[in-house]
Enzyme design. Structure first.
Site: not given
Length: 330
Positions: A202, A219
């Site tokens: 991502d 993340d």
């Protein structure tokens, strides 16, 4: 499979503080909630003046094995000199559980947001991604998801066709466009051979922070196996000429650390199509979570679905034209 009726109502501030206390962490400040919808993420400073980010993972979204593999991947990357926000280890553990919630701690980074149009930043990110992929290509995930058409197209479209949130007037043309995009994206994705490696998964501008000229990746929740270009294409923006210049800059840095196979550029538009469809399905699937109607109020408007239809129709065109090249056109 996530529980469609799940909400975070039981994850009160008191429960979060008790969870932190269970691992010997005592916030001196309040918990400042950060922008995250899938998980619940907060920033705080503890009694020793250390700034942490605590992440409470959405129950039933990932298995314990997948979360541990995510953490092990981050620690492996860190040990190899990659710059990222890795999970904090307490008593030889990075993953903790409290009253049904898995959670992890991360040191807060003193860094600023990426300027996505800054070519110097993109060059440094290219080097960092090449180094990351050099490390990630050396082993394989055992439990994490694979980026494929089944999870990114087939299942999301099936789920959307069962949704009651889509206006009746647009259902027929929308589903026809979804099916057309899926057929075309699947054909292109399957026609282009690539070596699957472990990915951030991502890698967009909001998941990269800059400390001076050094990029830090944050993340890794969506780390998965797939083609290397998945970690590159989301950093491109603007018109085709701008994207080609950005791509050339990224790859100039990237190939100092790891070889990039240019055939993967044919995957950019199929991957973009997959992300659009998967994103819409994700919001639809999470609609029973009170945070989603609050933060995505436009999702049930006729205008949104009409604009989505137009985006899908544009993707059908985009997948028919020549892909980006490694050399910018001036």
């Amino acid at each position: 499979m996530p529980d469609s009726n799940f909400s975070y109502l039981s994850l009160t501030p008191e429960l979060q503080l008790d969870a932190l206390a269970s691992v010997g962490i005592y916030p001196e400040t309040g918990l400042i909630q950060l922008n995250s919808y899938e998980n619940r993420v907060s920033l705080f400073t503890d009694e020793n003046k250390v700034r942490y980010v605590v992440k409470f993972y959405r129950p039933q979204r990932w298995s314990e094995e997948q979360l541990l593999e995510d953490h092990a991947f981050s620690l492996e990357l860190k040990a190899q000199g990659n710059c990222l926000s890795e999970p904090v280890t307490i008593d030889n553990k990075t993953l903790f559980v409290f009253q049904g919630y898995y959670f992890a701690l991360f040191k807060s980074l003193s860094a600023r947001s990426l300027e996505s149009d800054n070519l110097d930043h993109l060059y440094e990110i290219g080097i960092s991604l090449g180094k990351l992929h050099q490390t990630s290509s050396q082993q394989h995930f055992q439990s994490r998801e694979v980026l494929d058409t089944e999870t990114m197209l087939v299942q999301p479209i099936k789920q959307l066709k069962q949704s009651k949130l889509i206006p009746n007037a647009i259902r027929e043309p929308l589903f026809a466009a979804l099916d057309s995009v899926a057929i075309q994206a699947t054909a292109l994705f399957n026609a282009q051979p690539f070596t699957s490696i472990r990915l951030h998964g991502d890698c967009h501008a909001s998941n990269i922070l800059m400390d001076n000229d050094t990029p830090y990746f944050v993340d890794f929740d969506d780390c998965k196996t797939g083609p290397a270009v998945q970690d590159l294409w989301m950093l491109l923006s603007g018109n085709q000429q701008e994207q080609q210049l950005q791509l050339s800059t990224l790859l100039e840095g990237y190939e100092q650390e790891f070889e990039f196979h240019v055939g993967q550029l044919k995957l950019i538009e199929p991957l973009r199509s997959m992300r659009i469809i998967h994103y819409v399905s994700w919001i639809n699937k999470r609609w029973s979570d009170p945070a989603f109607p609050l933060n995505f109020p436009w999702f049930t408007t006729d205008q949104y679905w009409q604009e989505l239809l137009q985006s899908l129709q544009q993707q059908i065109i985009n997948m028919q034209v020549a892909p980006l090249s490694t050399q910018p056109n001036y």
